[in-house]
Design a protein around this motif. Sequence first.
Motif, PDB file in Angstrom:
ATOM      1  N   PRO A 191       0.895  -1.329   0.066  1.00 53.05           N
ATOM      2  CA  PRO A 191      -0.023  -0.026  -0.064  1.00 53.05           C
ATOM      3  C   PRO A 191       0.852   1.345  -0.029  1.00 53.05           C
ATOM      4  CG  PRO A 191      -0.027  -0.828   2.083  1.00 53.05           C
ATOM      5  CD  PRO A 191       0.809  -2.077   1.271  1.00 53.05           C
ATOM      6  N   GLU A 192       0.290   2.356  -0.380  1.00 52.19           N
ATOM      7  CA  GLU A 192       1.006   3.548  -0.585  1.00 52.19           C
ATOM      8  C   GLU A 192       0.263   4.713   0.065  1.00 52.19           C
ATOM      9  OE1 GLU A 192       2.180   3.866  -4.717  1.00 52.19           O
ATOM     10  OE2 GLU A 192       3.448   2.604  -4.631  1.00 52.19           O
ATOM     11  N   GLY A 193       0.880   5.838   0.410  1.00 51.57           N
ATOM     12  CA  GLY A 193       0.058   6.964   0.625  1.00 51.57           C
ATOM     13  C   GLY A 193      -0.191   7.027   2.192  1.00 51.57           C
ATOM     14  N   VAL A 194      -1.259   7.941   2.430  1.00 54.42           N
ATOM     15  CA  VAL A 194      -1.508   8.342   3.884  1.00 54.42           C
ATOM     16  C   VAL A 194      -2.820   7.384   4.285  1.00 54.42           C
ATOM     17  CG1 VAL A 194      -2.219  10.223   5.426  1.00 54.42           C
ATOM     18  CG2 VAL A 194      -0.576  10.641   3.355  1.00 54.42           C
ATOM     19  N   ALA A 195      -2.726   6.926   5.540  1.00 53.77           N
ATOM     20  CA  ALA A 195      -3.793   6.207   6.141  1.00 53.77           C
ATOM     21  C   ALA A 195      -4.178   6.728   7.136  1.00 53.77           C
ATOM     22  CB  ALA A 195      -3.223   4.743   6.587  1.00 53.77           C
ATOM     23  N   LEU A 196      -5.346   7.226   7.425  1.00 51.41           N
ATOM     24  CA  LEU A 196      -6.035   7.500   8.706  1.00 51.41           C
ATOM     25  C   LEU A 196      -6.769   6.675   9.516  1.00 51.41           C
ATOM     26  CD1 LEU A 196      -7.961  11.187   8.753  1.00 51.41           C
ATOM     27  CD2 LEU A 196      -8.902   8.950  10.211  1.00 51.41           C
ATOM     28  N   VAL A 197      -6.586   6.299  10.658  1.00 54.00           N
ATOM     29  CA  VAL A 197      -7.072   5.370  11.547  1.00 54.00           C
ATOM     30  C   VAL A 197      -7.789   5.893  12.729  1.00 54.00           C
ATOM     31  CG1 VAL A 197      -6.679   3.245  12.854  1.00 54.00           C
ATOM     32  CG2 VAL A 197      -5.286   3.596  10.716  1.00 54.00           C
TER      33      VAL A 197
END
Length: 265
Positions: A2-8
């Motif tokens: 996976p790439e990019g930004v994750a918001l959890v």
Amino acid sequence: MPEGVALVTGASTGIGRHLVEGLAARGMAVAGLARNGDRLRTAMDEVAAATGRRALAVATDVTDRASVEEAVGVVREELGPIALLVNNAGLIDEFEVPVWEADPDQWWDVVSSHIRGAQLTIRTVLPWMVLRNSGRVVNIASGMGTRGVPDYSAYSVAKTGLMRLTESLVAALEGSDVRAFDVAPGVVDTPMTRSMRMWEGFTDWTPPERIVELIAAIAAGELDQWSGRMLRAGADDLDTLRAVTPEDAARQLRLRPYGDTDPLA
């Protein structure tokens, strides 16, 4: 990968804490949201130290519209466009009692934490995903959302509603490259699970890594054919999921006909 930004959301402890570290270890920049700012900052500092990735802590009440809007703005400004939204935050029934004995305010707080929390993050994050025509949303589901649970009625109602929200979202996104999924994590050894009498003496825990690898596969676009449906960490095999395209209402909530003559069949 996976790439990019994750918001959890709900990232300071439990499943959320496992997710931010696991996604960061796979190369994503991660933003964690939670109400307890001190505990959240400690958790995200630990993630950054362990993975070498950017880990941003944003103290947020996901049931408060202004708080969510401000938090998402901070994440976008600090880390960039959000590629993966994981709605994990949510409370559990405080007492294991039938619905008529439950404290009504706490009951609604549980439902709101899951439903209002997810609706507000979706409302704030999705327009940018749609604009970019790219993004994945994961709502943390539960097997308790597929059946009535007498001693956890609020949690059961909330998780059922969350699954309906996922399906409605996917229908509205038809034709785009933005997808949404329900992921049931199984029974993970967390403080919340340990507090539930129904799991006393339980030992067959779902390894957190199984949840991370499933959501990472979703973020990488490997399971798009399952958009709008429930996947179960620890039970579903990733290779099988990649090879199978579900049909009809598989892994979705539906009424079951009583027979061929059922007018609702």
